[in-house]
Write a protein that holds these residues in place. Sequence first.
Motif, mmCIF file in Angstrom:
data_model
loop_
_atom_site.group_PDB
_atom_site.id
_atom_site.type_symbol
_atom_site.label_atom_id
_atom_site.label_comp_id
_atom_site.label_asym_id
_atom_site.label_seq_id
_atom_site.Cartn_x
_atom_site.Cartn_y
_atom_site.Cartn_z
ATOM 1 N N LEU A 31 81.023 61.753 10.367
ATOM 2 C CA LEU A 31 81.693 61.509 9.091
ATOM 3 C C LEU A 31 83.023 60.797 9.285
ATOM 4 O O LEU A 31 83.400 59.926 8.488
ATOM 5 N N PHE A 32 83.736 61.160 10.354
ATOM 6 C CA PHE A 32 85.002 60.482 10.645
ATOM 7 C C PHE A 32 84.775 59.005 10.960
ATOM 8 O O PHE A 32 85.499 58.132 10.465
ATOM 9 N N GLU A 33 83.769 58.700 11.780
ATOM 10 C CA GLU A 33 83.480 57.313 12.127
ATOM 11 C C GLU A 33 83.052 56.512 10.896
ATOM 12 O O GLU A 33 83.455 55.354 10.724
ATOM 13 N N LEU A 34 82.228 57.121 10.036
ATOM 14 C CA LEU A 34 81.811 56.436 8.817
ATOM 15 C C LEU A 34 83.000 56.174 7.895
ATOM 16 O O LEU A 34 83.098 55.113 7.268
ATOM 17 N N LYS A 35 83.900 57.144 7.821
ATOM 18 C CA LYS A 35 85.097 56.949 6.991
ATOM 19 C C LYS A 35 85.933 55.801 7.507
ATOM 20 O O LYS A 35 86.462 54.989 6.730
ATOM 21 N N GLU A 36 86.073 55.688 8.830
ATOM 22 C CA GLU A 36 86.848 54.585 9.401
ATOM 23 C C GLU A 36 86.200 53.244 9.072
ATOM 24 O O GLU A 36 86.890 52.271 8.739
ATOM 25 N N VAL A 37 84.870 53.178 9.158
ATOM 26 C CA VAL A 37 84.166 51.929 8.872
ATOM 27 C C VAL A 37 84.395 51.490 7.432
ATOM 28 O O VAL A 37 84.800 50.349 7.150
ATOM 29 N N LEU A 58 74.606 43.576 -5.052
ATOM 30 C CA LEU A 58 75.189 44.752 -4.411
ATOM 31 C C LEU A 58 74.824 44.810 -2.934
ATOM 32 O O LEU A 58 75.651 45.169 -2.095
ATOM 33 N N GLY A 59 73.613 44.433 -2.602
ATOM 34 C CA GLY A 59 73.202 44.415 -1.199
ATOM 35 C C GLY A 59 73.925 43.356 -0.401
ATOM 36 O O GLY A 59 74.215 43.555 0.783
ATOM 37 N N VAL A 60 74.248 42.213 -1.039
ATOM 38 C CA VAL A 60 75.000 41.167 -0.349
ATOM 39 C C VAL A 60 76.410 41.643 -0.032
ATOM 40 O O VAL A 60 76.925 41.461 1.076
ATOM 41 N N LEU A 61 77.064 42.268 -0.997
ATOM 42 C CA LEU A 61 78.465 42.674 -0.832
ATOM 43 C C LEU A 61 78.623 43.813 0.171
ATOM 44 O O LEU A 61 79.637 43.881 0.873
ATOM 45 N N LEU A 62 77.642 44.705 0.240
ATOM 46 C CA LEU A 62 77.773 45.885 1.097
ATOM 47 C C LEU A 62 76.941 45.791 2.368
ATOM 48 O O LEU A 62 76.777 46.790 3.072
ATOM 49 N N ALA A 63 76.443 44.602 2.687
ATOM 50 C CA ALA A 63 75.596 44.462 3.876
ATOM 51 C C ALA A 63 76.356 44.805 5.144
ATOM 52 O O ALA A 63 75.862 45.542 6.007
ATOM 53 N N ALA A 64 77.580 44.272 5.293
ATOM 54 C CA ALA A 64 78.336 44.478 6.537
ATOM 55 C C ALA A 64 78.675 45.948 6.786
ATOM 56 O O ALA A 64 78.403 46.467 7.874
ATOM 57 N N PRO A 65 79.271 46.697 5.831
ATOM 58 C CA PRO A 65 79.563 48.104 6.124
ATOM 59 C C PRO A 65 78.322 48.959 6.298
ATOM 60 O O PRO A 65 78.351 49.940 7.051
ATOM 61 N N VAL A 66 77.226 48.611 5.606
ATOM 62 C CA VAL A 66 75.997 49.386 5.784
ATOM 63 C C VAL A 66 75.458 49.198 7.199
ATOM 64 O O VAL A 66 75.037 50.164 7.853
ATOM 65 N N ILE A 67 75.482 47.954 7.699
ATOM 66 C CA ILE A 67 75.029 47.716 9.072
ATOM 67 C C ILE A 67 75.928 48.455 10.060
ATOM 68 O O ILE A 67 75.448 49.049 11.040
ATOM 69 N N ALA A 68 77.245 48.418 9.821
ATOM 70 C CA ALA A 68 78.159 49.141 10.709
ATOM 71 C C ALA A 68 77.906 50.645 10.654
ATOM 72 O O ALA A 68 78.024 51.332 11.678
ATOM 73 N N SER A 69 77.546 51.173 9.488
ATOM 74 C CA SER A 69 77.224 52.596 9.378
ATOM 75 C C SER A 69 75.939 52.928 10.137
ATOM 76 O O SER A 69 75.855 53.966 10.816
ATOM 77 N N ILE A 70 74.939 52.044 10.026
ATOM 78 C CA ILE A 70 73.706 52.255 10.790
ATOM 79 C C ILE A 70 74.003 52.236 12.285
ATOM 80 O O ILE A 70 73.411 53.001 13.063
ATOM 81 N N ARG A 71 74.926 51.372 12.694
ATOM 82 C CA ARG A 71 75.278 51.321 14.110
ATOM 83 C C ARG A 71 75.915 52.632 14.574
ATOM 84 O O ARG A 71 75.712 53.063 15.719
ATOM 85 N N VAL A 72 76.688 53.287 13.709
ATOM 86 C CA VAL A 72 77.278 54.579 14.069
ATOM 87 C C VAL A 72 76.184 55.595 14.384
ATOM 88 O O VAL A 72 76.231 56.298 15.406
ATOM 89 N N PHE A 73 75.162 55.683 13.514
ATOM 90 C CA PHE A 73 74.062 56.617 13.767
ATOM 91 C C PHE A 73 73.267 56.207 15.008
ATOM 92 O O PHE A 73 72.873 57.072 15.808
ATOM 93 N N ALA A 74 73.027 54.907 15.164
ATOM 94 C CA ALA A 74 72.274 54.450 16.331
ATOM 95 C C ALA A 74 73.032 54.755 17.614
ATOM 96 O O ALA A 74 72.430 55.165 18.628
ATOM 97 N N GLN A 75 74.356 54.593 17.591
ATOM 98 C CA GLN A 75 75.160 54.903 18.773
ATOM 99 C C GLN A 75 75.090 56.383 19.111
ATOM 100 O O GLN A 75 75.005 56.772 20.286
ATOM 101 N N TYR A 76 75.094 57.224 18.076
ATOM 102 C CA TYR A 76 75.022 58.667 18.314
ATOM 103 C C TYR A 76 73.671 59.053 18.932
ATOM 104 O O TYR A 76 73.613 59.756 19.946
ATOM 105 N N PHE A 77 72.576 58.590 18.316
ATOM 106 C CA PHE A 77 71.253 58.959 18.824
ATOM 107 C C PHE A 77 71.008 58.375 20.216
ATOM 108 O O PHE A 77 70.387 59.026 21.064
#
Length: 427
Positions: free
Chosen positions: A232-238, A363-382
């Motif tokens: 949650l902390f990493e997602l908040k930073e993103v 909406l998908g165009v505007l939020l594409a970058a933070p959503v990808i960064a959020s997916i990367r947070v989960f991928a990094q954890y797993f």
Amino acid sequence: MTVISSPPPVSSPPWSSATKRIVSLILLALVGIVLWQVLDVLPIVVVATVLAFLLSPLTSLIQRFLSGGRAPAILLTFVIVLVLLALVLLVIFPVIFNQFRDFATEFPAFIDRLQTDLEALLSQPITFRGEPIILNGVPLIPLDEIRAALGSSEGAEFVPLESIDLLGTLRGFVSSLAGPAFSVVGRTFTGVLNVVFLLTLVFYLIRDAHKFTNGLVGVTPESYRGDVRRILFELKEVWNDYLRGQLILCLSIGILVLIAALLLGVPNAPMLALIAGITELIPNIGPLIALIPAALFALFSQSATLPFLSGATFMLVVILVWVMIQNIENIFLVPRVMGDSLNLHPVVILVGVIVGANIAGLLGVLLAAPVIASIRVFAQYFYGKLMDRDPFPPPPSVKTRPLGVVERLRGEIKRLSSRGQRAKIAD
């Protein structure tokens, strides 16, 4: 009548591992079905979450000044935002509206000049080393070849102006961007109900954000609660770096473009600044979209402040200045405003923009970058858990710079003076 003083006890035995797995799968399927049924409402929930995230710091600041509850601070935040929006509509919007009206008035003449200049350019034969290229005994003229390929006569217009439906094209472009993301607004609820629903969601998300996070942590096994807090902390930073940083960048680019357009004498400077600020929200390709109208205006006009600039020379100067503004943003503004939380390759962001546009429209165009960064947070954890590594390794320590001569002298003088003071105290 018998009064029951305590609730009846639970008599069922503990569930086995197989029963837990089956029940978990059934619950996940039910949650998926519910989400699929309410899919049209998700865009409003996403927008409310983003607004709550953006307005939460202002609410906390107001709460500290008022020394009161959270709810009055949220209401005062809403009042401040609505007043600012009203000022924008009353002060800035008329200027922008006049710019768009002037642009719409001048657009047919602009297209006519573009067509005339293009026909004149294509009517000239193609030359090589000063000599025209001969094909089948006649000079090679691009316009004649194009007309022959299109089957149009020589007297016909190259691009009939009547065939240009600007309003229909603009309406189709906007609807194609919005797409399914905002179709719920016009199909299910009225605009007023949507605004009320949105503000209510924002209110509760700002007020009870800590309850949601604590509840999410509380339902996880105790050994994983630290992991959930770190995710949650990493997602908040993103999202913090992206959303608030993106707003700062939009405002900064809009102001820089406005100043540059006014100094260069480009027509419709406020409109170009607005376009540059809005398109800054589109990752990577936004600056290119903002450059196109500025270059076209410069190509078919003369500078209002620098009369010696006009035509192609004016266009090249505008392109150069716009590229300089973009480089200033990438070198100086982005590292200080956005931070390194995204750190995504442009190819990844572009693919994400295309996928986001297909899934959620604008909406998908505007939020594409933070959503990808959020997916990367989960991928990094797993990935870290699967490979028995630290999912979130600390950043490499910064090596200290060797002390120069001056620093060493200052340290030695300070050390000797402190020794002298201790000796005086001992005496």
